[in-house]
Design an enzyme around this catalytic site. Structure first.
Site, mmCIF file in Angstrom:
data_model
loop_
_atom_site.group_PDB
_atom_site.id
_atom_site.type_symbol
_atom_site.label_atom_id
_atom_site.label_comp_id
_atom_site.label_asym_id
_atom_site.label_seq_id
_atom_site.Cartn_x
_atom_site.Cartn_y
_atom_site.Cartn_z
ATOM 1 N N TYR A 186 0.846 -1.169 0.000
ATOM 2 C CA TYR A 186 0.000 0.000 0.000
ATOM 3 C C TYR A 186 0.888 1.228 0.000
ATOM 4 C CZ TYR A 186 0.978 -1.420 4.759
ATOM 5 O OH TYR A 186 1.596 -1.883 5.880
ATOM 6 N N LYS A 187 0.309 2.364 -0.303
ATOM 7 C CA LYS A 187 1.095 3.579 -0.456
ATOM 8 C C LYS A 187 1.603 4.078 0.887
ATOM 9 C CE LYS A 187 -1.174 5.146 -4.675
ATOM 10 N NZ LYS A 187 -1.939 6.223 -5.308
#
Length: 610
Positions: free
Chosen positions: A27-28
């Site tokens: 995920y970012k």
């Protein structure tokens, strides 16, 4: 040019994550994590414990080293610093603060820093600390101010800022109200800038009273589950390491969703991965001239003209009913989208309905996100309590991310558990169990074997009862990964040889034989024939004379050009195997570097269809 660069980022951009695979943190991340160790260097910290126990300072250095080495492995880009307060000597930027010694600036951890911390351990480490820094007056306010300057000097974007105070003194200023007030003011300023202050208080004669001073210094609990925890001081190294590890580990959500309990009733929740398969890091390719890391990029070229293809030139197709269905990328995305991400409550089922064979992929953990929707924690807690009391699980439809297919999940309640040291073992929340669809079940035809007699079954029950033990997954480390990092550590720290790794998954044969006694031999006598010897290898099967003593090679299957054209017209190229397609490409003179079936089919269609 901006669109071009945005498209050609790296070779993995167009690869889709396989459904059912644990992402493990894919995920970012908006910035780097940072951690500052603020350690008390007063004389009280160097007093050894009873029965040869290490001093509080020595325990702290071992805990700091443990975090340094774990960060190098797991998050080498995070920033860490080591600061001592209450020292006689002063060393800090511009030497603005007395009795504050910045041992390590806020930077990425490395082998040199681990060696520096190693030098501060043990008796020699205590002597080195006394010679280098000494023990003097204490001003926690100045130390906090110095740490604030370390943060302000960093130009990088920090996603999380944490400061840990290690001390065995509950009154660091000896009742000096002016210094107490200055420390509280500076701690408040730090907390307003987003710095989380934690207290790792250590054992001292008479006990450690947090309420005297440090209750106003540390940050409030990040969630309600931490209320009342960690009020007891640490007197053992393992307890200290466990508390530090619990605080410094990242708690980023894999996804933040809304749990819809009914029309207009939403609870903000986060999905967390509590267990992810540990793997050795991938090899980094270096340019042999400069040893600099190289980046790989992928370009797509036309098989006939060799021209570079843009994203708009590429379409996707699916053969259905002998016809090739061509779709744009937007159309493919629209087909994939079922609904917006979120959890939708369907109903409740008793726990007996959930079977072991329903486990089809690793479970994740569900926890409320009070910062997203006010009141989520209260409603979530009420739902968790009622599900636990009634022994039921919540059945929900889950769409974890955009364009992900929906899955049925079971929300299994989990109560909070705390050990004797007031450290949380298991958090309260729901375990999200992914359930199979009807299409996922398979009909198996197991082979038939002779049924064991009741005497044999009873004997095996005795063996099982003798070999039972309490299993804990966190008690067994992966020996391959441990050996890999021991080797890296030895190379980085210039050690003569890597530390020995104990293989904990190897069975303890001697203890097992001692427990079983004659039971194992009695079971063999009941099951196996008298002349059975497990050490002998089975006789190799003789090859028949028809085979000529060797394996028969499969003949090459060739398809004529007319047959290939018929396959192209009927849209049945997909029925041909990859070896046949490769041979067909050579036959019609198509040069292709690809090995994927679809690439070979596209190349043949382009040649024969024209």
């Amino acid at each position: 040019m901006a669109e071009w660069n945005a498209y050609y980022r790296n070779e993995d951009d167009e690869e889709e994550q396989e459904e059912g695979e644990q992402s493990g943190g894919d995920y970012k991340i908006t910035g780097r994590d940072s951690l500052v160790f603020l350690v008390d260097a007063s004389k009280e910290m160097f007093i050894k414990g009873e029965d040869g126990q290490p001093s509080n300072f020595d325990m702290t250095m071992q805990a700091v080293r443990s975090v340094y080495t774990s960060k190098i492995i797991s998050s080498h880009r995070d920033l860490m610093a080591l600061v001592f307060y209450g020292t006689e000597q002063s060393k800090n930027p511009r030497n603005s603060f007395k009795h504050v010694y910045v041992y390590h600036d806020l930077d990425e951890p490395g082998a040199k820093r681990v060696q520096d911390v190693d030098a501060l351990q043990g008796e020699k480490g205590g002597q080195l600390a006394a010679e280098t820094m000494g023990s003097g007056e204490t001003s926690l306010g100045d130390a906090l101010w110095c740490c604030a300057n370390l943060y302000s000097d960093i130009k990088l974007r920090l996603s999380h800022k944490r400061l840990m105070i290690f001390t065995c003194r509950d009154e660091p200023h000896g009742g000096n109200s002016t210094k107490d007030r200055q420390a509280r003011t500076k701690a408040s300023d730090l907390k307003e800038t987003g710095v989380v202050i934690d207290l790792m208080h250590l054992m001292k004669p008479g006990g450690f009273d947090v309420s005297i001073f440090f209750r106003d210094i540390v940050s409030p609990p990040e969630d309600e589950s931490e209320l009342g925890l960690q009020l007891e001081p640490c007197d053992k190294l393992e307890d200290l390491k466990k508390r530090v590890r619990a605080k410094e580990q990242k708690k980023r959500a894999m996804a933040r969703l809304n749990l819809c309990l009914g029309e207009g009733l939403n609870v903000a929740v986060g999905l967390y991965a509590t267990a992810v398969t540990a793997r050795k890091p991938g090899a980094i390719k270096l340019y042999r001239e400069t040893n600099e890391p190289v980046r790989s990029k992928t370009r797509t070229f036309h098989t006939q003209t060799g021209s570079l293809l843009l994203p708009s030139d590429i379409k996707k197709a699916q053969v259905y009913g002998k016809k090739q269905i061509v779709m744009e990328k937007d159309e493919v995305d629209a087909i994939k989208k079922f609904d917006d991400p979120g959890l939708l409550l369907i109903g409740f089922k008793p726990m007996e309905k959930l079977k072991l064979h329903h486990h089809v992929r690793p479970a994740v953990f569900l926890y409320p996100e009070e910062g997203e929707v006010k009141g989520s924690a209260c409603l979530f807690s009420a739902l968790l309590t009622k599900c636990s009391e009634r022994n039921v699980f919540a059945l929900c439809r889950c769409i974890s991310r955009r364009n992900y297919p929906p899955r049925f999940v079971a929300l299994v309640p989990q109560k909070e558990e705390i050990d004797e040291g007031k450290v949380q073992i298991t958090p309260p929340g729901f375990n999200v169990i992914f359930l199979p669809y009807a299409d996922d079940f398979r009909t198996l035809d197991p082979p038939q074997f002779p049924t064991a007699s009741q005497t044999q079954v009873d004997k095996m029950k005795e063996i099982i009862s003798k070999l039972r033990f309490r299993y804990r997954s966190d008690a067994f480390e992966n020996p391959v990964i441990q050996q890999h990092y021991r080797n890296l550590e030895a190379l980085a720290l210039d050690m003569m040889a890597p530390e020995d790794v104990e293989d904990l998954i190897m069975p303890k044969a001697e203890q097992m034989d001692h427990r079983l006694g004659p039971l194992a031999q009695e079971f063999k006598d009941l099951v196996y024939p008298s002349d059975y010897n497990p050490e002998t290898k089975p006789a190799a099967k003789r090859k028949t004379a028809d085979t000529g003593g060797g394996a028969e090679k499969k003949p090459k299957v060739e398809v004529s050009e007319d047959e290939l054209r018929a396959h192209v017209q009927n849209g049945t190229m997909g029925k041909l195997t990859v070896p046949v397609l490769k041979e067909a490409c050579k036959q019609v003179g198509v040069r292709t570097t690809g090995t994927k079936k679809q690439e070979l089919i596209d190349a043949l269609i382009a040649r024969l269809g024209s």
